[in-house]
Write a protein that holds these residues in place. Structure first.
Motif, PDB file in Angstrom:
ATOM      1  N   GLY A  78       0.958  -1.231   0.062  1.00  0.00           N
ATOM      2  CA  GLY A  78      -0.130  -0.051  -0.152  1.00  0.00           C
ATOM      3  C   GLY A  78       0.966   1.342   0.068  1.00  0.00           C
ATOM      4  N   ASP A  79       2.229   1.219   0.102  1.00  0.00           N
ATOM      5  CA  ASP A  79       2.907   2.160   0.028  1.00  0.00           C
ATOM      6  C   ASP A  79       3.375   2.710  -1.297  1.00  0.00           C
ATOM      7  N   PHE A  80       3.832   3.899  -1.337  1.00  0.00           N
ATOM      8  CA  PHE A  80       4.354   4.524  -2.970  1.00  0.00           C
ATOM      9  C   PHE A  80       5.675   4.639  -2.645  1.00  0.00           C
ATOM     10  N   VAL A  81       6.601   3.982  -3.406  1.00  0.00           N
ATOM     11  CA  VAL A  81       8.017   3.863  -3.424  1.00  0.00           C
ATOM     12  C   VAL A  81       8.364   4.931  -4.378  1.00  0.00           C
ATOM     13  N   PRO A  82       8.992   6.160  -3.721  1.00  0.00           N
ATOM     14  CA  PRO A  82       9.500   7.389  -4.525  1.00  0.00           C
ATOM     15  C   PRO A  82      10.189   7.050  -5.626  1.00  0.00           C
ATOM     16  N   LYS A  83      10.212   7.466  -6.727  1.00  0.00           N
ATOM     17  CA  LYS A  83      11.194   7.426  -8.072  1.00  0.00           C
ATOM     18  C   LYS A  83      11.149   9.043  -8.498  1.00  0.00           C
ATOM     19  N   VAL A  84      12.595   9.258  -8.982  1.00  0.00           N
ATOM     20  CA  VAL A  84      12.909  10.547  -9.544  1.00  0.00           C
ATOM     21  C   VAL A  84      13.682  10.382 -10.881  1.00  0.00           C
ATOM     22  N   GLY A 107       5.161 -14.023 -11.051  1.00  0.00           N
ATOM     23  CA  GLY A 107       4.314 -15.559 -10.876  1.00  0.00           C
ATOM     24  C   GLY A 107       3.124 -15.582 -10.876  1.00  0.00           C
ATOM     25  N   GLY A 108       2.368 -14.755 -11.290  1.00  0.00           N
ATOM     26  CA  GLY A 108       0.913 -14.481 -11.437  1.00  0.00           C
ATOM     27  C   GLY A 108       0.460 -13.539 -10.524  1.00  0.00           C
ATOM     28  N   LYS A 109       1.248 -12.891  -9.538  1.00  0.00           N
ATOM     29  CA  LYS A 109       1.069 -12.247  -8.203  1.00  0.00           C
ATOM     30  C   LYS A 109       1.309 -10.580  -8.587  1.00  0.00           C
ATOM     31  N   THR A 110       0.422  -9.806  -8.181  1.00  0.00           N
ATOM     32  CA  THR A 110       0.548  -8.290  -8.434  1.00  0.00           C
ATOM     33  C   THR A 110       1.672  -7.887  -7.705  1.00  0.00           C
ATOM     34  N   THR A 111       2.591  -7.248  -8.374  1.00  0.00           N
ATOM     35  CA  THR A 111       3.924  -6.250  -7.396  1.00  0.00           C
ATOM     36  C   THR A 111       3.466  -4.984  -7.514  1.00  0.00           C
ATOM     37  N   HIS A 112       3.927  -4.019  -8.238  1.00  0.00           N
ATOM     38  CA  HIS A 112       3.673  -2.829  -8.439  1.00  0.00           C
ATOM     39  C   HIS A 112       2.456  -2.675  -9.279  1.00  0.00           C
ATOM     40  N   ASP A 113       1.119  -2.285  -8.536  1.00  0.00           N
ATOM     41  CA  ASP A 113       0.170  -2.060  -9.490  1.00  0.00           C
ATOM     42  C   ASP A 113      -0.431  -0.928 -10.126  1.00  0.00           C
ATOM     43  N   PHE A 114      -0.057   0.241  -9.849  1.00  0.00           N
ATOM     44  CA  PHE A 114       0.106   1.629 -10.646  1.00  0.00           C
ATOM     45  C   PHE A 114       0.641   2.486 -10.049  1.00  0.00           C
ATOM     46  N   LEU A 115       1.019   3.749 -10.503  1.00  0.00           N
ATOM     47  CA  LEU A 115       1.977   4.702 -10.329  1.00  0.00           C
ATOM     48  C   LEU A 115       1.209   5.702  -9.625  1.00  0.00           C
ATOM     49  N   GLY A 116       1.565   6.530  -8.591  1.00  0.00           N
ATOM     50  CA  GLY A 116       1.010   7.562  -7.979  1.00  0.00           C
ATOM     51  C   GLY A 116       1.912   8.623  -7.293  1.00  0.00           C
ATOM     52  N   TRP A 118       4.789  10.886  -5.498  1.00  0.00           N
ATOM     53  CA  TRP A 118       6.073  10.389  -4.971  1.00  0.00           C
ATOM     54  C   TRP A 118       6.272  10.595  -3.728  1.00  0.00           C
ATOM     55  N   ASN A 119       5.634  11.467  -2.941  1.00  0.00           N
ATOM     56  CA  ASN A 119       5.878  11.782  -1.259  1.00  0.00           C
ATOM     57  C   ASN A 119       4.591  11.455  -0.581  1.00  0.00           C
ATOM     58  N   GLU A 120       3.612  10.621  -1.022  1.00  0.00           N
ATOM     59  CA  GLU A 120       2.524  10.178  -0.302  1.00  0.00           C
ATOM     60  C   GLU A 120       2.848   9.509   0.935  1.00  0.00           C
ATOM     61  N   ASP A 121       3.923   8.447   1.072  1.00  0.00           N
ATOM     62  CA  ASP A 121       4.242   7.892   2.213  1.00  0.00           C
ATOM     63  C   ASP A 121       5.383   8.599   2.872  1.00  0.00           C
ATOM     64  N   MET A 122       6.495   8.850   2.033  1.00  0.00           N
ATOM     65  CA  MET A 122       7.764   9.133   2.504  1.00  0.00           C
ATOM     66  C   MET A 122       7.721  10.761   2.405  1.00  0.00           C
ATOM     67  N   VAL A 123       7.194  11.495   3.379  1.00  0.00           N
ATOM     68  CA  VAL A 123       6.994  12.944   3.431  1.00  0.00           C
ATOM     69  C   VAL A 123       8.213  13.758   3.121  1.00  0.00           C
ATOM     70  N   ASN A 124       9.198  13.193   3.753  1.00  0.00           N
ATOM     71  CA  ASN A 124      10.651  13.727   3.646  1.00  0.00           C
ATOM     72  C   ASN A 124      11.467  13.277   2.386  1.00  0.00           C
ATOM     73  N   ALA A 125      10.738  12.563   1.450  1.00  0.00           N
ATOM     74  CA  ALA A 125      11.613  12.135   0.293  1.00  0.00           C
ATOM     75  C   ALA A 125      11.933  13.293  -0.815  1.00  0.00           C
ATOM     76  N   HIS A 245       3.268   2.187  -6.573  1.00  0.00           N
ATOM     77  CA  HIS A 245       2.363   1.562  -5.476  1.00  0.00           C
ATOM     78  C   HIS A 245       2.586   0.162  -5.224  1.00  0.00           C
ATOM     79  N   VAL A 246       2.829  -0.095  -4.158  1.00  0.00           N
ATOM     80  CA  VAL A 246       3.125  -1.521  -3.778  1.00  0.00           C
ATOM     81  C   VAL A 246       1.863  -2.188  -3.558  1.00  0.00           C
ATOM     82  N   ALA A 247       1.470  -3.151  -4.441  1.00  0.00           N
ATOM     83  CA  ALA A 247       0.184  -3.996  -4.436  1.00  0.00           C
ATOM     84  C   ALA A 247      -0.223  -4.726  -3.141  1.00  0.00           C
ATOM     85  N   ARG A 248      -1.461  -4.544  -2.738  1.00  0.00           N
ATOM     86  CA  ARG A 248      -1.907  -5.183  -1.327  1.00  0.00           C
ATOM     87  C   ARG A 248      -2.517  -6.499  -1.571  1.00  0.00           C
TER      88      ARG A 248
END
Length: 450
Positions: A78-84, A107-116, A118-125, A245-248
């Motif tokens: 559920g986190d967003f991993v920031p990219k730049v 392997g049939g399992k969802t990893t990153h499901d979409f983009l969002g 950048w600083n939604e979770d890492m407010v100091n990113a 976004h890290v898939a839940r």
């Protein structure tokens, strides 16, 4: 290997437009089929990195290339991993393409499901704090990003329906994707120094059908620099900031990010204006993920209605309904005051009641860590009297270091009796020697018991 071409197109915005979730989506355009003209001077990738959060999502990012490992990182589903991405060596304002690959099934399992965002979770990113970012016009004094623009990213189109089409049968994929986006922050990309002409998923590659296979998308962005930005002139080029976004696992029927092994979380930079950007793959190891908690609180009155003089009470239960531990859980309750005197019954050694202002009492419980599926509770009681009649309302809050604050409320109605008395003579007049008497009637029309 199955490859689907031009399966979806996202919304288009200029760099000066902010699209709210409720607004009408902008016009949809395709990237031209013919190749774009080369710019004078090939755009040069200067900064393609992701956030290493040093196992503390409140800390600053260290912006790194390559793989995020368990030693230095911690993320949750559920986190967003920031990219730049920073690009310079741009000598004119001709449009050019940025091509990325985006792995979303392993392997049939969802990893990153979409983009969002950048600083939604890492407010100091903040990339301005990175020593080699070196973009003075993007950062104000104090290493803070200047106001920068947003563009809508309809990345739900990345894989909705594509799995069904590739495997020739309907699946749960589109439904799960829609639910994932509802549960998360609406997708936005932060941009500076460019207008975004279009974003399109050009193709999706499947290595086997999604029941057990892998899949990645090829994402093309057509961008137009707002001004020529050459290294020689000291300008900074263009900037894109976003989060993956890290898939839940609780949303995806086929399994989410926490169900995969290895380093399946790939987002690669492939080409800039048709020229290879080199082997630039941002990855994340599965062991970086920690299972998230899901803190919940329930507060119940021991009895919904009592009579004045009876004891009132509340039971508060704090539960962890997630798949990982909730750390450093604290329960706070400012207790109702109308002459009430609250105690724990039975006593809980994790809790204490103190006076905070005059007669006002406060309950604080330091529950520590609560494992997945476990709970902690406390029971409060107080005697009542006629001064307490009415509704007694109580709210309690709980919070964990790795989860948000939750609250619940409960009411008790304290009912007072309404005593009435009537005294009448058995006879209004008697003669001397006769008996006299009185009749006394006491009753309670309520609502409380006398």
């Amino acid at each position: 290997m199955i490859r689907l071409h031009r399966i979806a197109v996202a919304g288009l915005l200029s760099a000066t437009t902010l699209l709210a979730c409720s607004e009408t989506p902008p016009t949809v355009l395709d990237i031209p089929e013919e190749p774009l003209a080369d710019v004078t001077g090939t755009p040069n990738k200067q900064f393609w990195k992701q956030c290493q959060n040093n196992q503390d999502k409140l800390d600053d990012c260290d912006w790194v290339t390559g793989n995020l490992n368990q030693t230095h990182n911690i993320y949750e589903e559920g986190d967003f991993v920031p990219k730049v991405l920073r690009v310079n060596s741009i000598n004119n304002t001709d449009p050019f393409e940025i091509e990325m690959t985006y792995g979303f099934l392993k392997g049939g399992k969802t990893t990153h499901d979409f983009l969002g965002l950048w600083n939604e979770d890492m407010v100091n990113a903040n990339p301005c704090t990175e020593s080699n970012f070196d973009v003075p016009s993007f950062c104000t004094v104090g290493d803070v990003l200047q106001p920068i623009d947003f563009i809508s990213l309809s990345m739900d189109a990345l894989s909705q329906g594509a799995v069904d089409a590739a495997c020739g049968a309907a699946s749960q994929h589109s439904t799960d994707m829609a639910e994932a986006i509802v549960e998360a922050t609406p997708a936005k990309m932060v941009i500076q120094g460019i207008n975004m002409s279009s974003i399109v998923v050009d193709s999706i590659n499947f290595d086997g059908c999604p029941a057990a296979g892998d899949a990645e998308a090829f994402l093309f962005m057509t961008v137009t620099p707002t001004a020529a930005a050459t290294v020689a002139s000291g300008d900074d080029g263009i900037l894109l900031l976003f989060g993956a976004h890290v898939a839940r696992s609780d949303i995806w029927d086929n399994g989410g990010a926490g169900d995969v092994n290895g380093s399946p979380y790939h987002l690669g930079l492939v080409t800039l204006d048709g020229e290879s950007a080199g082997s630039m793959d941002l990855q994340m190891s599965a062991n970086v993920l920690v299972s998230p908690p899901e803190l919940a609180i329930r507060k119940d009155a021991l009895a919904d209605t009592v009579s004045a003089g009876d004891t009132i009470g509340f039971r508060i239960v704090v539960s962890n309904n997630g798949t990982g531990p909730a750390t450093n859980v604290v329960l706070t309750d400012t207790l109702p005051d109308s002459g009430l005197n609250w105690t724990e019954d039975p006593d809980n050694t994790d809790c204490s009641i103190g006076t905070i202002a005059g007669p006002l009492q406060e309950l604080i419980c330091l529950f520590g860590d609560i494992a997945a599926g476990d709970s902690a509770f406390v029971t409060l009681k107080s005697p009542t009297d006629a001064a307490d009649c009415g509704t007694v309302t109580n709210k309690a809050w709980a919070v964990a270091d790795n989860d948000t604050t939750v609250m619940d409320t409960a009411d008790v109605v304290v009912q007072c009796p309404n005593l009435m008395i009537k005294k009448t003579a058995l006879a209004d007049t008697v003669s001397a020697g006769d008996s006299i008497g009185f009749k006394i009637l006491v009753w309670n029309p309520g609502p409380g018991v006398a």
